[in-house]
Write a protein that holds these residues in place. Sequence first.
Motif, mmCIF file in Angstrom:
data_model
loop_
_atom_site.group_PDB
_atom_site.id
_atom_site.type_symbol
_atom_site.label_atom_id
_atom_site.label_comp_id
_atom_site.label_asym_id
_atom_site.label_seq_id
_atom_site.Cartn_x
_atom_site.Cartn_y
_atom_site.Cartn_z
ATOM 1 N N ASP A 12 0.800 -1.206 0.000
ATOM 2 C CA ASP A 12 0.000 0.000 0.000
ATOM 3 C C ASP A 12 0.843 1.270 0.000
ATOM 4 O OD1 ASP A 12 1.000 -0.497 2.473
ATOM 5 O OD2 ASP A 12 -0.779 0.153 3.580
ATOM 6 N N ASP A 13 2.148 1.147 -0.078
ATOM 7 C CA ASP A 13 3.015 2.312 -0.154
ATOM 8 C C ASP A 13 3.008 2.874 -1.573
ATOM 9 O OD1 ASP A 13 3.717 1.955 2.486
ATOM 10 O OD2 ASP A 13 5.410 0.668 1.977
ATOM 11 N N VAL A 14 3.337 4.148 -1.685
ATOM 12 C CA VAL A 14 3.344 4.814 -2.980
ATOM 13 C C VAL A 14 4.782 5.162 -3.364
ATOM 14 C CG1 VAL A 14 2.566 6.822 -4.284
ATOM 15 C CG2 VAL A 14 1.044 5.749 -2.619
ATOM 16 N N VAL A 15 5.204 4.699 -4.533
ATOM 17 C CA VAL A 15 6.519 5.024 -5.072
ATOM 18 C C VAL A 15 6.334 5.488 -6.509
ATOM 19 C CG1 VAL A 15 8.824 4.189 -5.620
ATOM 20 C CG2 VAL A 15 7.638 3.298 -3.614
ATOM 21 N N ILE A 16 6.793 6.694 -6.796
ATOM 22 C CA ILE A 16 6.689 7.258 -8.145
ATOM 23 C C ILE A 16 8.092 7.555 -8.660
ATOM 24 C CG2 ILE A 16 5.766 9.136 -9.554
ATOM 25 C CD1 ILE A 16 3.577 9.492 -7.457
ATOM 26 N N ILE A 17 8.385 7.085 -9.852
ATOM 27 C CA ILE A 17 9.695 7.309 -10.462
ATOM 28 C C ILE A 17 9.518 8.120 -11.737
ATOM 29 C CG2 ILE A 17 11.711 6.230 -11.519
ATOM 30 C CD1 ILE A 17 11.320 3.874 -9.688
ATOM 31 N N ASN A 18 10.102 9.300 -11.763
ATOM 32 C CA ASN A 18 10.100 10.161 -12.943
ATOM 33 C C ASN A 18 11.463 10.093 -13.611
ATOM 34 O OD1 ASN A 18 7.422 11.153 -12.535
ATOM 35 N ND2 ASN A 18 8.199 12.531 -10.947
ATOM 36 N N GLN A 19 11.514 9.439 -14.751
ATOM 37 C CA GLN A 19 12.773 9.254 -15.453
ATOM 38 C C GLN A 19 13.325 10.592 -15.942
ATOM 39 O OE1 GLN A 19 14.439 6.502 -15.763
ATOM 40 N NE2 GLN A 19 12.996 4.859 -15.333
ATOM 41 N N ALA A 20 14.634 10.703 -15.935
ATOM 42 C CA ALA A 20 15.295 11.914 -16.438
ATOM 43 C C ALA A 20 15.052 12.048 -17.936
ATOM 44 C CB ALA A 20 16.789 11.854 -16.142
ATOM 45 N N GLU A 21 14.740 13.271 -18.362
ATOM 46 C CA GLU A 21 14.503 13.506 -19.776
ATOM 47 C C GLU A 21 15.790 13.721 -20.559
ATOM 48 O OE1 GLU A 21 10.141 15.671 -19.134
ATOM 49 O OE2 GLU A 21 11.806 16.740 -20.110
ATOM 50 N N LYS A 22 16.818 14.188 -19.862
ATOM 51 C CA LYS A 22 18.109 14.434 -20.503
ATOM 52 C C LYS A 22 19.193 13.656 -19.778
ATOM 53 C CE LYS A 22 16.804 19.134 -21.882
ATOM 54 N NZ LYS A 22 17.163 20.580 -21.797
ATOM 55 N N GLU A 23 20.307 13.418 -20.470
ATOM 56 C CA GLU A 23 21.388 12.612 -19.888
ATOM 57 C C GLU A 23 22.027 13.286 -18.687
ATOM 58 O OE1 GLU A 23 22.883 10.180 -23.867
ATOM 59 O OE2 GLU A 23 24.243 11.543 -22.816
ATOM 60 N N ASP A 24 22.048 14.626 -18.675
ATOM 61 C CA ASP A 24 22.713 15.330 -17.577
ATOM 62 C C ASP A 24 21.773 15.631 -16.421
ATOM 63 O OD1 ASP A 24 22.639 18.748 -18.921
ATOM 64 O OD2 ASP A 24 21.172 17.117 -18.987
ATOM 65 N N GLU A 25 20.545 15.106 -16.463
ATOM 66 C CA GLU A 25 19.587 15.321 -15.386
ATOM 67 C C GLU A 25 19.448 14.064 -14.534
ATOM 68 O OE1 GLU A 25 15.989 16.488 -17.254
ATOM 69 O OE2 GLU A 25 16.624 18.578 -17.590
ATOM 70 N N ALA A 26 18.920 14.255 -13.329
ATOM 71 C CA ALA A 26 18.744 13.133 -12.406
ATOM 72 C C ALA A 26 17.335 12.568 -12.500
ATOM 73 C CB ALA A 26 19.029 13.581 -10.977
#
Length: 384
Positions: A12-26
């Motif tokens: 029931d925990d919430v985990v959201i992953i937003n992938q980096a759009e550019k190579e130099d971003e996290a």
Amino acid sequence: MDTIARRKMLFDDVVIINQAEKEDEATVITINCPDKTGLGCDLCRTILFFGLSIVRGDVSTDGKWCYIVFWVVGKPDVFLIKFCCHDRQGLLHDVTHLLCELELVIQRVKVSTTPDGMVMDLFFVTDTRELLHTTKRKEDTHDHLKAVLKDDLLSCEIKMVGPNFTACSNGPPSFIPPEITEDMFNLELLDENKHESVSVSVSVSVMIDNSLSPAHTLVQIVCHDHKGVLYDIMRTLKDYNIQISYGRFMKKDRKICELDLFIVQADGKKIVDPNKQSALCSRIRMELVRPLRVGLVNRGPDTELVVANPVELCGKGRPLVFYDITLALKMLNMDIFSAEISRHLIGGREWEVYRVLLNEGDKLCVQKGKIEEGVRKMLMGWDR
């Protein structure tokens, strides 16, 4: 990376992953879950398991529910810069200085000099710009090396190496000269008159007070200033898994540092156990008195300079140590025959060890004290 989303988490925990759009971003990982003791450690271990590095983090909790955001990146690629050139005084520092200017972080070094005055240098580096894999960045690095070394540069090669490149440089404790191991890596505070000679007072006061705050332990520190003094305090608290809630720092007369830190343990509670209080105070005191270890040992007709600093539990070493060592030796007009950086597990603790073989023969006998003092002053920032 999506596999992280449910690892070690309740359904029931919430985990959201937003992938980096550019190579130099996290990549941004957002976690919303019940709080518990050791939650941060569990999450960081899971992230580390997937070969990711946390570059930023925000954490908030009410004691029952926790909201965490991690910005993560992959492990940086490691490159080998291998070049051969004619030897000259100050060469190693000039190259080290150049790599720092190019924002190339030195991870390991292997330098050797041949009897005919030739030098083979191996620098294992990471690129903060993450561009060393490109032809342009490699050519730019080569051109800068050529500008510094001029006609002395005979060959230069830059290539990517495997992620396990450090395995070959992690030697056993016996690799360190036994003459200095007992004193240099002693985790106990030595008597000021017996340990490494220092030209200034090394008195350090660390006091703990639980009476001023109902929720926090107050740590009061008074010490002599040195380069990285705040880093030494913060890395010690980090290794003890202690969180700073409030803090104040003052420097008096550019020599004496005073800190008031309101801290809590990993469970959010004050430190009330006298044994824990004593252990923490002793460790902070030791890290401030001896943040680095410097020693000289005879190797036949030559002398070897050995410098060591503790590695953080997360695996990070102290910045710019090799830079300061080579600068100090250059200012002392000392010739370097060979040099290397390696890591060793000694006394249950990991150390980053810098070994520099000096080639000065009989001239060195009257300068040992001066060399040790000059290197230590440079490392501690007392040369200014």
